[in-house]
Design a protein around this motif. Structure first.
Motif, PDB file in Angstrom:
ATOM      1  N   SER A  96      41.705  44.406  11.615  1.00 13.30           N
ATOM      2  CA  SER A  96      40.529  43.532  11.571  1.00 13.30           C
ATOM      3  C   SER A  96      39.297  44.314  11.109  1.00 13.30           C
ATOM      4  O   SER A  96      39.225  45.531  11.275  1.00 13.30           O
ATOM      5  CB  SER A  96      40.336  42.964  12.979  1.00 13.30           C
ATOM      6  OG  SER A  96      39.071  42.399  13.168  1.00 13.30           O
ATOM      7  N   TYR A 123      41.801  38.271  13.052  1.00 10.23           N
ATOM      8  CA  TYR A 123      41.840  37.198  14.057  1.00 10.23           C
ATOM      9  C   TYR A 123      42.117  35.837  13.439  1.00 10.23           C
ATOM     10  O   TYR A 123      42.523  34.907  14.144  1.00 10.23           O
ATOM     11  CB  TYR A 123      40.519  37.181  14.837  1.00 10.23           C
ATOM     12  CG  TYR A 123      40.379  38.397  15.750  1.00 10.23           C
ATOM     13  CD1 TYR A 123      41.212  38.550  16.847  1.00 10.23           C
ATOM     14  CD2 TYR A 123      39.436  39.383  15.496  1.00 10.23           C
ATOM     15  CE1 TYR A 123      41.108  39.666  17.683  1.00 10.23           C
ATOM     16  CE2 TYR A 123      39.326  40.498  16.321  1.00 10.23           C
ATOM     17  CZ  TYR A 123      40.163  40.628  17.414  1.00 10.23           C
ATOM     18  OH  TYR A 123      40.060  41.728  18.233  1.00 10.23           O
ATOM     19  N   ARG A 171      37.087  39.367   8.204  1.00 13.43           N
ATOM     20  CA  ARG A 171      36.064  39.186   9.235  1.00 13.43           C
ATOM     21  C   ARG A 171      36.125  37.693   9.564  1.00 13.43           C
ATOM     22  O   ARG A 171      36.035  36.861   8.678  1.00 13.43           O
ATOM     23  CB  ARG A 171      34.705  39.601   8.702  1.00 13.43           C
ATOM     24  CG  ARG A 171      34.740  41.048   8.163  1.00 13.43           C
ATOM     25  CD  ARG A 171      33.377  41.643   8.024  1.00 13.43           C
ATOM     26  NE  ARG A 171      33.368  42.750   7.082  1.00 13.43           N
ATOM     27  CZ  ARG A 171      33.491  44.038   7.417  1.00 13.43           C
ATOM     28  NH1 ARG A 171      33.658  44.379   8.676  1.00 13.43           N
ATOM     29  NH2 ARG A 171      33.454  44.985   6.504  1.00 13.43           N
ATOM     30  N   CYS A 172      36.358  37.378  10.820  1.00 17.52           N
ATOM     31  CA  CYS A 172      36.624  35.997  11.212  1.00 17.52           C
ATOM     32  C   CYS A 172      35.542  35.515  12.173  1.00 17.52           C
ATOM     33  O   CYS A 172      35.562  35.822  13.367  1.00 17.52           O
ATOM     34  CB  CYS A 172      38.011  35.925  11.865  1.00 17.52           C
ATOM     35  SG  CYS A 172      38.393  34.352  12.637  1.00 17.52           S
ATOM     36  N   PHE A 177      36.416  33.427  15.386  1.00 18.28           N
ATOM     37  CA  PHE A 177      36.908  34.091  16.592  1.00 18.28           C
ATOM     38  C   PHE A 177      35.768  34.535  17.513  1.00 18.28           C
ATOM     39  O   PHE A 177      35.992  34.853  18.678  1.00 18.28           O
ATOM     40  CB  PHE A 177      37.785  35.299  16.233  1.00 18.28           C
ATOM     41  CG  PHE A 177      38.550  35.836  17.395  1.00 18.28           C
ATOM     42  CD1 PHE A 177      39.647  35.153  17.888  1.00 18.28           C
ATOM     43  CD2 PHE A 177      38.153  36.993  18.033  1.00 18.28           C
ATOM     44  CE1 PHE A 177      40.344  35.625  18.996  1.00 18.28           C
ATOM     45  CE2 PHE A 177      38.835  37.482  19.144  1.00 18.28           C
ATOM     46  CZ  PHE A 177      39.942  36.789  19.618  1.00 18.28           C
ATOM     47  N   LYS A 178      34.545  34.509  16.992  1.00 21.68           N
ATOM     48  CA  LYS A 178      33.406  34.863  17.845  1.00 21.68           C
ATOM     49  C   LYS A 178      33.039  33.706  18.771  1.00 21.68           C
ATOM     50  O   LYS A 178      32.237  33.860  19.681  1.00 21.68           O
ATOM     51  CB  LYS A 178      32.201  35.248  16.982  1.00 21.68           C
ATOM     52  CG  LYS A 178      32.393  36.545  16.213  1.00 21.68           C
ATOM     53  CD  LYS A 178      31.141  36.905  15.444  1.00 21.68           C
ATOM     54  CE  LYS A 178      31.342  38.177  14.641  1.00 21.68           C
ATOM     55  NZ  LYS A 178      30.262  38.443  13.710  1.00 21.68           N
ATOM     56  N   GLY A 232      37.274  48.218  14.065  1.00 23.79           N
ATOM     57  CA  GLY A 232      36.061  48.876  14.537  1.00 23.79           C
ATOM     58  C   GLY A 232      35.518  48.225  15.795  1.00 23.79           C
ATOM     59  O   GLY A 232      36.218  47.455  16.459  1.00 23.79           O
ATOM     60  N   ASP A 233      34.262  48.516  16.107  1.00 27.41           N
ATOM     61  CA  ASP A 233      33.733  48.026  17.387  1.00 27.41           C
ATOM     62  C   ASP A 233      33.628  46.505  17.447  1.00 27.41           C
ATOM     63  O   ASP A 233      33.776  45.915  18.520  1.00 27.41           O
ATOM     64  CB  ASP A 233      32.413  48.714  17.766  1.00 27.41           C
ATOM     65  CG  ASP A 233      31.410  48.733  16.638  1.00 27.41           C
ATOM     66  OD1 ASP A 233      31.674  48.105  15.592  1.00 27.41           O
ATOM     67  OD2 ASP A 233      30.353  49.366  16.809  1.00 27.41           O
ATOM     68  N   GLY A 234      33.381  45.839  16.286  1.00 28.82           N
ATOM     69  CA  GLY A 234      33.372  44.373  16.278  1.00 28.82           C
ATOM     70  C   GLY A 234      34.736  43.843  16.699  1.00 28.82           C
ATOM     71  O   GLY A 234      34.850  42.947  17.554  1.00 28.82           O
ATOM     72  N   SER A 235      35.775  44.434  16.143  1.00 24.07           N
ATOM     73  CA  SER A 235      37.148  44.013  16.471  1.00 24.07           C
ATOM     74  C   SER A 235      37.437  44.252  17.959  1.00 24.07           C
ATOM     75  O   SER A 235      38.172  43.474  18.593  1.00 24.07           O
ATOM     76  CB  SER A 235      38.152  44.793  15.627  1.00 24.07           C
ATOM     77  OG  SER A 235      37.852  44.629  14.261  1.00 24.07           O
ATOM     78  N   MET A 263      35.256  43.981  20.361  1.00 29.55           N
ATOM     79  CA  MET A 263      34.614  42.892  21.120  1.00 29.55           C
ATOM     80  C   MET A 263      35.601  41.735  21.222  1.00 29.55           C
ATOM     81  O   MET A 263      35.731  41.099  22.269  1.00 29.55           O
ATOM     82  CB  MET A 263      33.362  42.380  20.396  1.00 29.55           C
ATOM     83  CG  MET A 263      32.332  43.413  20.097  1.00 29.55           C
ATOM     84  SD  MET A 263      31.209  43.629  21.443  1.00 29.55           S
ATOM     85  CE  MET A 263      30.008  42.414  21.013  1.00 29.55           C
ATOM     86  N   GLY A 264      36.280  41.475  20.108  1.00 31.68           N
ATOM     87  CA  GLY A 264      37.288  40.417  20.102  1.00 31.68           C
ATOM     88  C   GLY A 264      38.441  40.755  21.040  1.00 31.68           C
ATOM     89  O   GLY A 264      38.942  39.897  21.772  1.00 31.68           O
TER      90      GLY A 264
HETATM   91  P1  ADP Z   1      34.625  46.114  12.670  1.00 31.98           P
HETATM   92  O1  ADP Z   1      35.738  45.773  13.570  1.00 31.98           O
HETATM   93  O2  ADP Z   1      35.039  47.000  11.538  1.00 31.98           O
HETATM   94  O3  ADP Z   1      33.400  46.612  13.414  1.00 31.98           O
HETATM   95  P2  ADP Z   1      33.309  43.510  12.349  1.00 31.98           P
HETATM   96  O4  ADP Z   1      32.100  43.891  13.133  1.00 31.98           O
HETATM   97  O5  ADP Z   1      33.104  42.730  11.107  1.00 31.98           O
HETATM   98  O6  ADP Z   1      34.172  44.784  11.899  1.00 31.98           O
HETATM   99  O7  ADP Z   1      34.279  42.715  13.312  1.00 31.98           O
HETATM  100  C1  ADP Z   1      35.549  42.308  12.883  1.00 31.98           C
HETATM  101  C2  ADP Z   1      35.917  40.995  13.513  1.00 31.98           C
HETATM  102  O8  ADP Z   1      35.959  41.139  14.940  1.00 31.98           O
HETATM  103  C3  ADP Z   1      34.923  39.856  13.297  1.00 31.98           C
HETATM  104  O9  ADP Z   1      35.034  39.247  12.049  1.00 31.98           O
HETATM  105  C4  ADP Z   1      35.325  38.909  14.412  1.00 31.98           C
HETATM  106  O10 ADP Z   1      36.506  38.222  14.074  1.00 31.98           O
HETATM  107  C5  ADP Z   1      35.632  39.898  15.549  1.00 31.98           C
HETATM  108  N1  ADP Z   1      34.429  40.046  16.387  1.00 31.98           N
HETATM  109  C6  ADP Z   1      33.292  40.722  16.105  1.00 31.98           C
HETATM  110  N2  ADP Z   1      32.380  40.581  17.097  1.00 31.98           N
HETATM  111  C7  ADP Z   1      32.939  39.778  18.015  1.00 31.98           C
HETATM  112  C8  ADP Z   1      32.487  39.233  19.271  1.00 31.98           C
HETATM  113  N3  ADP Z   1      31.279  39.478  19.764  1.00 31.98           N
HETATM  114  N4  ADP Z   1      33.341  38.442  19.962  1.00 31.98           N
HETATM  115  C9  ADP Z   1      34.584  38.174  19.479  1.00 31.98           C
HETATM  116  N5  ADP Z   1      35.046  38.644  18.291  1.00 31.98           N
HETATM  117  C10 ADP Z   1      34.251  39.431  17.572  1.00 31.98           C
END
Ligand code: ADP
Ligand code: F6P
Length: 325
Positions: A14, A46, A77-78, A81-82, A107-110, A112-113
Motif C-alpha cells: 500500500s 486497501y 492510495r485508497c 479506506f480512510k 508506509g505510515d499512512g498504510s 494507520m489503516g
Molecule cells: P504510505 O503508506 O506510503 O505512507 P499513504 O499515506 O498514501 O502512503 O497511505 C497509504 C494508504 O493507507 C492510503 O491510501 C489509505 O488507503 C491508507 N490510510 C492512510 N491514512 C489512513 C488513515 N488515517 N486511516 C485508515 N487508512 C489510512
C-alpha cells in the motif's frame, strides 16, 4: 480459518511502491505456507480488501520476483479506506474470505489503516516499505537503500557533466518531507549544500556563501541537493547563477528513485521482516509493526510507532558539514 482448518492470512502492499516489496511478499507467502497457512494476495492496497480483489498464492506464485522492483501485488492510495464505511466493508470481506490476519507492507499512512483494521478485529502486522526511511520506530525501511543507490548513481552522472562545464547541478531528491535520502545522498556524493526540512536553512548563507567560499579555494563545479517539496529547484538554479556567476542546471530525479532492482540489503531485510510478520500472526498477535533496531528485527506497537517523530542522523549531518566544502 478455511474449510481445511488452516489459518488464512492476507498480504497487501500500500502507498508508494518500494524496491524490496516483492521480496517481503515472497517471504510472507513462503513462510506462511511452510507453517501450513493459506495465503491470499490482495491487489492494489486497501482497494483490493474493500472490493475482494484477491487470490490464493502458492510457493510458485512468488517465483522470480525477489530481484524485481515495484510490487507484484500492485499498490494504490485508497481514500475510501480512510472512512468508517470503507473499513467496515474491508472487515466484511475479510470475514467472508475467512482471513484471520493481514500483513500490510507500506508506509505510515498504510500503518494507520493497519491499526484501524486491527481495532476492528482483524489482526494486522505492518512491514515498513518506503524509500523515504521516515518511519520513526525503525532504523530502516525497505526500499531506502535501493533508492539511495539510484540517486547516488544519477548524481554521479550529473557530476561528470557539471565538472566538464564548470557548472553547478541542483538536484531534487524524493523524501516526502523527510530529508534522509537527501542527507545520505549528499554524504555519498559530496553535496556542497544539502537543503532538508529538518534543519534551519538560509539560502544565502548555506548555498550562496558556501559556493562562493569554495570558489575561493579553487572549486569550479558544485552539487546542491534539495529534498523535494522545499523549493523550486529550477528557480534555485537561476538564483545560484545570478549570485555566484556559476552556470547552473536543475534536475528533478523523481520516480526514477522508486524503481529498479532492489539491492541485496533491501532483499535481505525484506525477507527477514516477512518471515517475522508471519511468526507474529501465527501466534495470533496483531497491531504490531516489524522494525529493525540496532541491526535486530523486532516488533513494536503500531500506535506508538505512529506517534513517534524521526529526526535526521545528527552525526551524519555533522560529517556532511565537515567534509563537503
Ligand atoms: P504510505 O503508506 O506510503 O505512507 P499513504 O499515506 O498514501 O502512503 O497511505 C497509504 C494508504 O493507507 C492510503 O491510501 C489509505 O488507503 C491508507 N490510510 C492512510 N491514512 C489512513 C488513515 N488515517 N486511516 C485508515 N487508512 C489510512
Ligand atoms: O513515499 C514515497 C514517495 O516516493 C515520496 O518520496 C514522494 O513524496 C511520494 O511517494 C510521491 O508519491 P506519488 O508516487 O503518488 O507521486
Amino acid at each position: 480459518m478455511n474449510e481445511k482448518n488452516q489459518k488464512v492470512i492476507g498480504v497487501l502492499t500500500s502507498g508508494g511502491d518500494a524496491p524490496g516489496m516483492n521480496a517481503a511478499v515472497r517471504a510472507v507467502v513462503r513462510s506462511a505456507i511452510k507453517k501450513n497457512m493459506q495465503v491470499m494476495g490482495v491487489r492494489r492496497g486497501y482497494n483490493g480488501l474493500i472490493n475482494g480483489d484477491m487470490s490464493e498464492m502458492n510457493i510458485r506464485s512468488v517465483s522470480n520476483v525477489l530481484h524485481r522492483g515495484g510490487t507484484m501485488l500492485l499498490t494504490a492510495r485508497c481514500n475510501e479506506f480512510k472512512t468508517e464505511e470503507g473499513q467496515n466493508q474491508a472487515v466484511e470481506v475479510c470475514k467472508q474470505m475467512g482471513i484471520d490476519g493481514m500483513v500490510i507492507i507500506g508506509g505510515d499512512g498504510s500503518f494507520m489503516g493497519a491499526r484501524a483494521l486491527s481495532l476492528k478485529g482483524i489482526p494486522c502486522i505492518g512491514i515498513p516499505g518506503t524509500i523515504d526511511n521516515d518511519i520513526a520506530c525503525t532504523d530502516y525501511t525497505i526500499g531506502f537503500d535501493t533508492a539511495l543507490n539510484t540517486a547516488v548513481e544519477a548524481i554521479d552522472r550529473l557530476r561528470d557533466t557539471s565538472e566538464s562545464h564548470d557548472r553547478c547541478s541542483v538536484v531534487e531528491v524524493m523524501g516526502h518531507g523527510a530529508g534522509h535520502l537527501a542527507l545520505y545522498a549528499s554524504v555519498a556524493c559530496g553535496g556542497t549544500a544539502c537543503w532538508v526540512n529538518e534543519i534551519g536553512f538560509d539560502v544565502d548563507r548555506d548555498v550562496i556563501e558556501k559556493i562562493n567560499s569554495s570558489i575561493r579555494t579553487g572549486k569550479h563545479n558544485f552539487i546542491v541537493i534539495v529534498s523535494e517539496g522545499i523549493t523550486d529547484v529550477h528557480h534555485l538554479a537561476r538564483y545560484i547563477e545570478e549570485k555566484t556567476g556559476v552556470e547552473s542546471r536543475a534536475t528533478v530525479l523523481g520516480h526514477i528513485q522508486r524503481g529498479g532492482t532492489p539491492t541485496a540489503r533491501d532483499r535481505i531485510i525484506a525477507s527477514q521482516m516477512g518471515c517475522y510478520a508471519v511468526d507474529l500472526l501465527e501466534q495470533g498477535i496483531g497491531n504490531r509493526v516489524v522494525i529493525q533496531k540496532n541491526a535486530k528485527i523486532i516488533d513494536y506497537d503500531i500506535l506508538e510507532a505512529l506517534t513517534m517523530k524521526k529526526g535526521l542522523d545528527r552525526g551524519l549531518l555533522e560529517v556532511n558539514q565537515i567534509i563537503n566544502i
